[in-house]
Design an enzyme around this catalytic site. Sequence first.
Site, PDB file in Angstrom:
ATOM      1  N   LYS A   1       0.866  -1.178  -0.066  1.00 38.75           N
ATOM      2  CA  LYS A   1       0.052  -0.113  -0.112  1.00 38.75           C
ATOM      3  C   LYS A   1       0.911   1.373   0.052  1.00 38.75           C
ATOM      4  O   LYS A   1       1.732   1.514   0.744  1.00 38.75           O
ATOM      5  CB  LYS A   1      -0.920   0.233   1.391  1.00 38.75           C
ATOM      6  CG  LYS A   1      -1.844   1.269   1.365  1.00 38.75           C
ATOM      7  CD  LYS A   1      -3.136   0.848   0.884  1.00 38.75           C
ATOM      8  CE  LYS A   1      -4.064   2.363   0.784  1.00 38.75           C
ATOM      9  NZ  LYS A   1      -3.403   2.924  -0.433  1.00 38.75           N
TER      10      LYS A   1
ATOM     11  N   SER B   1      -6.652   5.886   4.555  1.00 40.82           N
ATOM     12  CA  SER B   1      -6.946   5.012   3.254  1.00 40.82           C
ATOM     13  C   SER B   1      -7.145   3.581   3.605  1.00 40.82           C
ATOM     14  O   SER B   1      -8.002   3.089   2.804  1.00 40.82           O
ATOM     15  CB  SER B   1      -5.379   4.982   2.555  1.00 40.82           C
ATOM     16  OG  SER B   1      -5.221   6.035   1.784  1.00 40.82           O
TER      17      SER B   1
ATOM     18  N   ASN C   1      13.124  29.738   2.665  1.00 44.44           N
ATOM     19  CA  ASN C   1      12.830  28.376   3.380  1.00 44.44           C
ATOM     20  C   ASN C   1      13.602  27.974   4.583  1.00 44.44           C
ATOM     21  O   ASN C   1      13.414  27.627   5.375  1.00 44.44           O
ATOM     22  CB  ASN C   1      12.571  27.234   2.386  1.00 44.44           C
ATOM     23  CG  ASN C   1      11.103  26.801   1.887  1.00 44.44           C
ATOM     24  OD1 ASN C   1      10.629  26.375   2.787  1.00 44.44           O
ATOM     25  ND2 ASN C   1      10.924  27.390   0.787  1.00 44.44           N
TER      26      ASN C   1
ATOM     27  N   LYS D   1       5.121   1.925  -3.338  1.00 46.15           N
ATOM     28  CA  LYS D   1       5.069   3.232  -3.498  1.00 46.15           C
ATOM     29  C   LYS D   1       5.277   3.510  -5.029  1.00 46.15           C
ATOM     30  O   LYS D   1       6.035   2.666  -5.675  1.00 46.15           O
ATOM     31  CB  LYS D   1       6.173   4.033  -2.892  1.00 46.15           C
ATOM     32  CG  LYS D   1       6.060   5.589  -2.961  1.00 46.15           C
ATOM     33  CD  LYS D   1       5.004   6.037  -1.743  1.00 46.15           C
ATOM     34  CE  LYS D   1       5.128   7.431  -1.620  1.00 46.15           C
ATOM     35  NZ  LYS D   1       4.479   7.483  -0.284  1.00 46.15           N
TER      36      LYS D   1
ATOM     37  N   SER E   1      -4.033  25.109  -6.502  1.00 47.88           N
ATOM     38  CA  SER E   1      -3.994  23.883  -6.108  1.00 47.88           C
ATOM     39  C   SER E   1      -2.624  22.865  -5.727  1.00 47.88           C
ATOM     40  O   SER E   1      -2.804  21.766  -5.373  1.00 47.88           O
ATOM     41  CB  SER E   1      -4.691  23.261  -7.128  1.00 47.88           C
ATOM     42  OG  SER E   1      -4.053  23.078  -8.342  1.00 47.88           O
TER      43      SER E   1
ATOM     44  N   ALA F   1      -1.005  18.447   3.322  1.00 45.40           N
ATOM     45  CA  ALA F   1      -0.733  18.458   4.672  1.00 45.40           C
ATOM     46  C   ALA F   1      -0.241  19.649   5.281  1.00 45.40           C
ATOM     47  O   ALA F   1      -1.278  20.088   6.385  1.00 45.40           O
ATOM     48  CB  ALA F   1       0.424  17.474   5.058  1.00 45.40           C
TER      49      ALA F   1
HETATM   50  N1  GLU Z   1       1.289   8.868   0.261  1.00 46.12           N
HETATM   51  C1  GLU Z   1       0.737   8.766   1.604  1.00 46.12           C
HETATM   52  C2  GLU Z   1       1.836   8.329   2.326  1.00 46.12           C
HETATM   53  O1  GLU Z   1       2.933   8.517   2.193  1.00 46.12           O
HETATM   54  C3  GLU Z   1      -0.714   8.123   1.664  1.00 46.12           C
HETATM   55  C4  GLU Z   1      -0.378   6.626   1.370  1.00 46.12           C
HETATM   56  C5  GLU Z   1      -1.805   5.856   1.409  1.00 46.12           C
HETATM   57  O2  GLU Z   1      -2.739   6.357   1.742  1.00 46.12           O
HETATM   58  O3  GLU Z   1      -1.868   4.794   1.020  1.00 46.12           O
HETATM   59  O4  GLU Z   1       1.578   7.938   3.485  1.00 46.12           O
END
Ligand code: GLU
Length: 414
Positions: free
Chosen positions: A70, A348, A278, A106, A264, A222
């Site tokens: 995931k 998720s 920054n 990923k 966006s 975020a």
């Molecule tokens: N991309 C987000 C993370 O790095 C969410 C991953 C997800 O929801 O599966 O945690």
Amino acid sequence: MAENLNLFTSTQEVVKEALNKLGYDEAMYELLKEPLRLLKVRIPVKMDDGTTQVFTGYRAQHSDAVGPTKGGVRFHPMVSEDEVKALSMWMTLKCGIVDLPYGGGKGGIICDPRQMSMGELERLSRGYVRAISQIVGPTKDIPAPDVFTNAQIMAWMMDEYSRMDEFNSPGFITGKPLVLGGSKGRDRATAEGVTIVIQEAAKKRNIDIKGARVVIQGFGNAGSFLAKFMSDLGAKVIGISDAYGALHDPNGLDIDYLLDRRDSFGTVTTLFENTITNQELLELDCDILVPAAIENQITAENAHNIKATIVVEAANGPTTSEATKILTERGILLVPDVLASAGGVTVSYFEWVQNNMGYYWEEEEVQEKLYKKMVDSFEAVYTTATTRNIDMRLAAYMVGVRRTAEASRFRGWV
Ligand code: GLU
């Protein structure tokens, strides 16, 4: 020796140390030091001007010992094989920390979505799903949003997969729009999770959130939600930034105004004249610093100048290993990325569960369940760090990798 800024090899180092401390031998490290699977794809896309551009994309699956893999898909010019590999390992750790029945995955595509039309983005998203279709699926590997991808992109990807599969497959991907089986609260989940761990960390350091001075680097998904939540809780958000610069007001910025003006991709500072950099933002005098942008922001170079009492990593990999040591030695409480940003994947998971049973929860139910996961995980990591007298990152890696190591052992892989 020069500082190690390679996310992949520095992640490997901490995983090795964590496995060592847990008592696993070299063979377990050999298994977990790389993703089990890494697919590189080339995606031809018809551009609006009639030319064809070929994009490079990746999908890494770190470990499926615990369950399906995931993790998100990012669209960014800096995507690389090493980055995707490191990010897939972090997803294994995140899922382990918040106790989800997943391993880490990923994906990423080397592209700049800021320069692309909606039509081009749709064709790229669909092309990516076709290219990786053999290794993904609701019970194999479940993608989600990440840097510069959003609910619309998830919708195109879900539609493409469903067409190939010849039935509606909402459980193929998470972070979808609500009407396509998204979960209530998913869009704000990462920031909500960060807010919860900030509150827990503040308790440990006797900081009252009301009136606390907060600096947030990054105004994307975020960072922007987080700025709102923190100011709603009565904190003073005195600094925010985007890729182009940063804004600072010691009396607190008008967050609602900034949210109204951001585009966006989270850009807002270009509308102002008195910006700071920054790097200056990170060194501001504040109570809580939240890097919510990109990697390698706090390094051995500037770690000595950080003035915050608590640093909470909402981005993936913003602090180097060396900087982690410096901050810990200086008594700064560092809440690492794999814990702090786990709220996104947690909701998720809730989305996927709802898709699988076809029954959808109210937002309160999502929030309640997320709250419990984040508080329990914070406590587990904090206790491991204090009882073993180690930094919070190593503690989080120990908590995070344990389940995958155990599952690999039970399966007889090691
Ligand atoms: N991309 C987000 C993370 O790095 C969410 C991953 C997800 O929801 O599966 O945690």
